[in-house]
Design a protein around this motif. Sequence first.
Motif, mmCIF file in Angstrom:
data_model
loop_
_atom_site.group_PDB
_atom_site.id
_atom_site.type_symbol
_atom_site.label_atom_id
_atom_site.label_comp_id
_atom_site.label_asym_id
_atom_site.label_seq_id
_atom_site.Cartn_x
_atom_site.Cartn_y
_atom_site.Cartn_z
ATOM 1 N N LEU A 220 0.830 -1.210 0.000
ATOM 2 C CA LEU A 220 0.000 0.000 0.000
ATOM 3 C C LEU A 220 0.860 1.254 0.000
ATOM 4 N N LEU A 221 1.970 1.204 0.726
ATOM 5 C CA LEU A 221 2.835 2.382 0.814
ATOM 6 C C LEU A 221 3.659 2.597 -0.452
ATOM 7 N N ARG A 222 3.906 1.521 -1.200
ATOM 8 C CA ARG A 222 4.685 1.669 -2.447
ATOM 9 C C ARG A 222 3.828 2.223 -3.584
ATOM 10 N N ASN A 223 2.540 1.983 -3.527
ATOM 11 C CA ASN A 223 1.651 2.454 -4.590
ATOM 12 C C ASN A 223 1.258 3.911 -4.317
ATOM 13 N N LYS A 224 1.540 4.800 -5.281
ATOM 14 C CA LYS A 224 1.293 6.229 -5.077
ATOM 15 C C LYS A 224 -0.179 6.527 -4.792
ATOM 16 N N ARG A 225 -1.073 5.832 -5.479
ATOM 17 C CA ARG A 225 -2.504 6.112 -5.332
ATOM 18 C C ARG A 225 -3.010 5.668 -3.961
ATOM 19 N N TYR A 226 -2.580 4.473 -3.532
ATOM 20 C CA TYR A 226 -2.982 3.999 -2.202
ATOM 21 C C TYR A 226 -2.399 4.907 -1.121
ATOM 22 N N LYS A 227 -1.105 5.241 -1.279
ATOM 23 C CA LYS A 227 -0.440 6.048 -0.263
ATOM 24 C C LYS A 227 -1.067 7.433 -0.167
ATOM 25 N N ALA A 228 -1.537 7.960 -1.312
ATOM 26 C CA ALA A 228 -2.169 9.279 -1.302
ATOM 27 C C ALA A 228 -3.424 9.263 -0.430
ATOM 28 N N LEU A 229 -4.178 8.182 -0.509
ATOM 29 C CA LEU A 229 -5.383 8.065 0.320
ATOM 30 C C LEU A 229 -5.017 8.029 1.803
ATOM 31 N N LEU A 230 -3.968 7.286 2.133
ATOM 32 C CA LEU A 230 -3.547 7.169 3.528
ATOM 33 C C LEU A 230 -3.031 8.507 4.062
ATOM 34 N N LEU A 231 -2.209 9.182 3.272
ATOM 35 C CA LEU A 231 -1.664 10.467 3.704
ATOM 36 C C LEU A 231 -2.759 11.510 3.855
ATOM 37 N N ARG B 163 -7.101 13.950 9.732
ATOM 38 C CA ARG B 163 -7.285 13.536 11.117
ATOM 39 C C ARG B 163 -6.453 14.402 12.073
ATOM 40 N N SER B 164 -5.251 14.763 11.644
ATOM 41 C CA SER B 164 -4.386 15.575 12.507
ATOM 42 C C SER B 164 -4.696 17.066 12.387
ATOM 43 N N ARG B 165 -5.549 17.426 11.394
ATOM 44 C CA ARG B 165 -5.929 18.825 11.162
ATOM 45 C C ARG B 165 -4.709 19.721 11.010
ATOM 46 N N THR B 166 -3.787 19.259 10.181
ATOM 47 C CA THR B 166 -2.575 20.041 9.951
ATOM 48 C C THR B 166 -2.180 19.911 8.496
ATOM 49 N N ASP B 167 -1.405 20.861 8.021
ATOM 50 C CA ASP B 167 -0.917 20.811 6.643
ATOM 51 C C ASP B 167 0.466 20.205 6.566
ATOM 52 N N ALA B 168 0.884 19.527 7.629
ATOM 53 C CA ALA B 168 2.235 18.972 7.656
ATOM 54 C C ALA B 168 2.421 17.894 6.603
ATOM 55 N N VAL B 169 1.319 17.213 6.246
ATOM 56 C CA VAL B 169 1.413 16.159 5.236
ATOM 57 C C VAL B 169 0.969 16.739 3.905
ATOM 58 N N GLN B 170 1.856 16.773 2.950
ATOM 59 C CA GLN B 170 1.560 17.340 1.647
ATOM 60 C C GLN B 170 1.599 16.251 0.584
ATOM 61 N N VAL B 171 0.648 16.310 -0.349
ATOM 62 C CA VAL B 171 0.614 15.384 -1.477
ATOM 63 C C VAL B 171 0.788 16.217 -2.737
ATOM 64 N N SER B 172 1.940 16.072 -3.400
ATOM 65 C CA SER B 172 2.244 16.929 -4.544
ATOM 66 C C SER B 172 1.938 16.283 -5.881
ATOM 67 N N ASP B 173 1.818 14.962 -5.936
ATOM 68 C CA ASP B 173 1.584 14.281 -7.201
ATOM 69 C C ASP B 173 0.217 14.671 -7.752
ATOM 70 N N PRO B 174 0.127 15.205 -8.997
ATOM 71 C CA PRO B 174 -1.159 15.657 -9.561
ATOM 72 C C PRO B 174 -2.207 14.552 -9.611
ATOM 73 N N ALA B 175 -1.795 13.348 -10.003
ATOM 74 C CA ALA B 175 -2.752 12.243 -10.073
ATOM 75 C C ALA B 175 -3.295 11.916 -8.689
ATOM 76 N N ALA B 176 -2.435 11.962 -7.688
ATOM 77 C CA ALA B 176 -2.863 11.681 -6.321
ATOM 78 C C ALA B 176 -3.824 12.762 -5.828
ATOM 79 N N GLN B 177 -3.535 14.033 -6.164
ATOM 80 C CA GLN B 177 -4.415 15.114 -5.759
ATOM 81 C C GLN B 177 -5.796 14.962 -6.388
ATOM 82 N N ALA B 178 -5.820 14.586 -7.665
ATOM 83 C CA ALA B 178 -7.104 14.373 -8.344
ATOM 84 C C ALA B 178 -7.874 13.236 -7.685
ATOM 85 N N LEU B 179 -7.158 12.192 -7.308
ATOM 86 C CA LEU B 179 -7.799 11.054 -6.657
ATOM 87 C C LEU B 179 -8.379 11.461 -5.304
#
Length: 221
Positions: free
Chosen positions: A72-83, A89-105
């Motif tokens: 799950l962590l190696r797959n960008k799409r799965y990991k994007a959902l987890l991040l 949940r943490s209500r913070t912007d500390a976790v950023q997802v920069s991959d465009p496909a992941a953002q769309a997902l």
Amino acid sequence: MLPAATKTKKCSTNPFKGYQDKVVAEREQIIVRYLASLRKTRAKFEYVTDLAKAVAEQVELAEGRPCSFTTLLRNKRYKALLLNFMAIRSRTDAVQVSDPAAQALIHTVELELGNVKRDNDRLRAYIADLEVRLSEHPALSSSTTQRSESADELSRLSNEKALACKALWLVLEHFKDLVSIDADRGSIIDLAASKRKNVIVEPEIARVFLDWVRANSKVGN
């Protein structure tokens, strides 16, 4: 004599791509549904690996085969959902997802989670309406005169109760991933909520419906 030159053909496409895409899409849906249920609980995960392990267990149950959290962590799409889950949940912007496909997902996931919430709200409203209908049935008098006059009314009310109970049963079947019958507590529960707060229909209200379910165990077959 020199050996004849041989031609080699390279396959430019992956013959298994269609199948692989289908597997990824189906697994994404499993992850989306599970994360949607986690949002309604107080479950906390200090690290994304902890969340990945919990999700991997759910994927194993749904797919009926082993699933490693590292996959799950190696797959960008799965990991994007987890991040994304960790970030919200943490209500913070500390976790950023920069991959465009992941953002769309992630945007698609948020829309789907909104749909799930609306479905749950509609279900609760429908169940509340059925509760009112079941509770409004007037008690039948035991007097001899009224017994003779209420035979037709009793039959009508019995039929209406059966229809209301069957309607509620069909609703529960349709939303079986969200709600269920808790036979031990004699109530209808929200599967996504914690056990202390997951009762939708209390036992005293659900009793008539659960009696009907037990008496009609093959309804819908």
